[in-house]
Each structure stands twice: as C-alpha cells, then as structure tokens.
Design a protein around this motif. Structure first.
Motif, PDB file in Angstrom:
ATOM      1  N   GLY A  80      82.664 -26.083  24.505  1.00  0.00           N
ATOM      2  CA  GLY A  80      81.024 -26.363  25.061  1.00  0.00           C
ATOM      3  C   GLY A  80      80.869 -27.787  24.923  1.00  0.00           C
ATOM      4  O   GLY A  80      80.532 -28.313  25.882  1.00  0.00           O
ATOM      5  N   PRO A 131      81.264 -21.212  27.718  1.00  0.00           N
ATOM      6  CA  PRO A 131      80.104 -22.463  27.552  1.00  0.00           C
ATOM      7  C   PRO A 131      80.184 -22.961  28.982  1.00  0.00           C
ATOM      8  O   PRO A 131      78.834 -23.451  29.471  1.00  0.00           O
ATOM      9  N   PRO A 367      75.567 -26.011  26.173  1.00  0.00           N
ATOM     10  CA  PRO A 367      77.056 -25.529  26.024  1.00  0.00           C
ATOM     11  C   PRO A 367      77.426 -25.396  24.494  1.00  0.00           C
ATOM     12  O   PRO A 367      78.282 -24.525  24.070  1.00  0.00           O
TER      13      PRO A 367
END
Length: 431
Positions: A80, A131, A367
């Motif tokens: 992420g 993500p 994310p």
C-alpha cells in the motif's frame, strides 16, 4: 482552476457523460483480479496431483500452500505504501509481471524448499495488487459510485472460486497440471502490459476521458487536505484503524470455511458425492457475488451516508452468523445449502462496506488502510483453516466449528461500532 466550477456544474447535470471509469473497472481491474485469483486457485486444485508427483507429505503440502498467504499478508502494508508513493499504474503493472513470472516457474521448484520459496515470492509479488486496485477506484470514481466500482473488483476476485476449480481441472485433464501455471502466467503478462498501456493514475490525464467525465469524477470526491504524510503514531492511536482491521479478520475467518473446508464438509460430514460437491460448492460463491452487487447498488442509490452503511455492515455480520448456525443444525442437505448460500451472501454485503470504508477512512492514505485491512484478512486466510480444523478435531464433528465461526460474526458486528469512515484519519491526525 477557475474553470472547474463550470465543469462540475455540467458534470452534475449529466452524470452519464463518459464511461471511461466503468471500462477501467470492468474491462481491466476485474480481469486482472480474476487472473490473480485463478493463480491462487490453481495450486489448491492441483495439490493432490502435485503432491503425488513430488512425493510431498501432507505436512509439507500444507506448508507449500500456506506460505503464499503468509507472504501476501505481511507485505500488504508495504504494498500500500508503494502504491501511494509510485502510483497504482506503475505498481500494478510491475506486480502483474512479478507474480506472472513466479506463476510460470511454479512447476520447476524441484524440491520442497524450492516450492516454498517460489510461493513466498509469488505472495510478495501479489501483495501490491489489492492496495493499488483500491487506490485506482478511489481516484477514478466519485464517492457516490465507489461501492459499485468496488463490486466489480470483488466480482473479479470471487469469480476465481466459481470458475477456477472446473477450469483448472479441465486444463489439467487435457494438457497436464504444469500447463495451468504456464497459461495463467501468459495471460497475466498480457494484462500487465495492457494495464501499463491503457491506465493512467488520474482520470484527467487519460486521453480517452472527456473533460466532462473528469469533472464529474472530481466533483464527487472529498476535498484534498494536503499537508505532510501522517506519521505511524496517528494510525496506531486511532481506534478506527484497529477496528477496521480486526473486523476484517473476523469476516475472513467465516469466509475461509467456504474457501478451504466446504468441499470436505459436504463430502465427509454431509455424504454428498464428489461429483455433486463440484457444483454445490460453487452455489454459495454465486450468492456472495449477488450480495456484493446488490449491496453495491444499494449503497450508491439508497445508503448514501455512513451511519446507515455501518448498520448494514453490522447487520450483515449477524445475518451471516445466524444462517451459518442454521446450516450446521439442518438435517436436510438442500435446506442446508440454502442457509449456507444466505450466510456467504451476507458476507458479500459486508465486503462492499469494508473497502468503501477503507477509501473514505484513509482518504489520501487509502492504500495504507486497505493494505492494513487486507493484512488482517490474509493472516486469517492462513490461520483460519487451521483453526477450523482444530475445532473439528476437538469436537469430533463440524457443529462446534461452525458455531464458533458464527461467534466470529458476532464479534465482527461489534467491531463496526468503532468504525466511523465519515471521520477520516487525516482529520483525526491533524486534530
């Protein structure tokens, strides 16, 4: 820009102008996620033949199968952070090439340790996918359409459980089990190349997106807050951050029964034939997809505010728990399947709320929140089946296991009392 208000006004009056965002979600994100899901399904389906060919014990096979999930889970948050730093276009294309390469070489591990290393590296490569996908939808869809966008992403994920098993079995019968990995890897490379070629990080930068569609997307987003990145202490001090991860762990504990143990349960505990199990086992996943799309539409058209969505998520957990218990105690196989379909279908209604919550709760840190949430979920994908197996061994039957999984649904419902996506982490961190 000065012209933005005029464009936004036009966009609001004609929300159907432009379909670039829907082509992206349905034409690229869905297939990419589907192929990623198929890559995971392949090893599970060919496991009996694979273990026989390489003389692996049950313990060794379980380590090979679960090594992917541990790596995939632990690299969710780094994935992420990288998606936020470098953008979803670059990260998802790179991840697609990475996991396709290790999918292709999966049959060539030779030794037990070689297969474990390949599966670990495959999990690391796939970790950035989710993500990056969530961030793409966050940037390409206004908030009023994000649930329907998320439903397309989830559909790609769960189609692997509906289509994967019969497709992998058919390819194995015709071409051999190694060909499954070669074919899926080739498709993955093609999709990674298409993603790089056709996608942009921002809608306004895409040549196929009109100014009206870009303005419509931008008009439905929360205003950018800017400022420095949140420090890790801001996440760690947030009860919401912990609650959104923990509730997803409880959700995947329930879902992992359907992913891993349902075929065994139907054959061993319910006396269903192996042939009938093949199509019966796919029915709850069809219900899950129906729950995802149904709740996605309800979110965007009726439940436009988070208090109502939070209540829907909590209710979805409780409904899933109730029908799981009813299925466990039902003596009729057809009625049991109805209850199990309703249980997993309710899980689908919660899934939609989870990823919309990650997007709104995280804001520009979406994310990171998505990676954190998926970390908890995939840890349970690895540990949940073991937990269920231990309960079956302790109780001597499946009823104890299913009732315990239902208890996880009650706990997940409680967690939603601490989730308030209308209060994003950025605002809390700045307070």
């Amino acid at each position: 820009m000065k012209s933005a208000p005029t464009r936004r006004g036009v966009a609001r009056s004609s929300p159907a102008s432009g379909h670039g965002r829907w082509l992206l979600a349905g034409g690229l994100l869905l297939p990419v996620t589907f192929v990623m899901s198929m890559d995971r399904t392949a090893m599970t389906v060919v496991a009996p033949v694979f273990a026989r060919d390489f003389h692996l014990s049950v313990t060794q096979l379980s380590i090979v199968l679960t090594s992917f999930w541990w790596a995939y889970a632990l690299f969710q948050v780094p994935g992420g952070l990288l998606a936020r730093r470098f953008g979803p276009r670059k990260m998802l294309a790179l991840a697609g090439l990475w996991w396709s390469a290790f999918t292709f070489i999966t049959p060539y591990g030779v030794l037990f340790l070689g297969f474990v290393v390949i599966r670990l590296l495959l999990g690391i490569g796939q970790a950035a996918d989710w993500p990056a996908s969530v961030l793409t939808l966050q940037r390409w869809f206004p908030q009023r359409e994000q649930s329907r966008g998320n439903s397309l992403l989830l559909c790609g994920l769960y189609l692997g459980s509906i289509v994967g098993t019969p497709l992998v079995v058919w390819i194995t019968d015709v071409l051999g089990w190694a060909a499954v990995f070669h074919l899926f890897a080739a498709v993955g490379v093609v999709l990674a190349a298409l993603w790089w070629w056709l996608v942009r990080d921002e809608p306004r930068a895409h040549p196929w997106v009109s100014a009206e569609e870009a303005a419509y997307i931008e008009s439905g987003k929360a205003p950018a807050r800017g400022g420095p990145a949140l420090r890790w202490q801001a996440f760690a001090r947030s009860p919401q951050f912990w609650a959104i991860g923990l509730q997803y762990a409880f959700l995947i504990i329930i879902q992992s029964f359907f992913t891993t143990w349902l075929p065994t349960y139907l054959v061993e505990a319910r006396g269903v034939s192996f042939t009938a199990m093949g199509w019966l086992g796919s029915l709850p996943w069809i219900a899950l997809v129906a729950g995802v799309f149904g709740m996605g539409t309800l979110n965007d058209r009726v439940l436009r505010r988070w208090p109502g969505r939070v209540r829907a998520a909590a209710a979805g957990y409780l409904v899933a728990a109730v029908f799981l218990v009813l299925g466990a105690f039902s003596s009729s196989v057809p009625l049991m399947m109805v209850f199990l379909c309703l249980s997993l279908g309710s899980v689908g209604t919660v899934q939609i709320q989870v990823w919309a919550a990650c997007q709104d709760l995280g804001g520009d840190h979406g994310p990171t929140v998505a990676g954190w949430t998926n970390l908890w979920g995939n840890l349970m994908s690895a540990a949940g089946p073991l937990f269920t197996g231990l309960l079956v061994g302790i109780g001597g039957n499946w009823t104890l296991a299913l009732v315990s999984l239902a208890a996880a649904g009650v706990l997940g419902s409680v967690c939603w009392a601490f989730v308030h996506p209308e209060r994003p982490l950025r605002a809390l961190g700045a307070a």
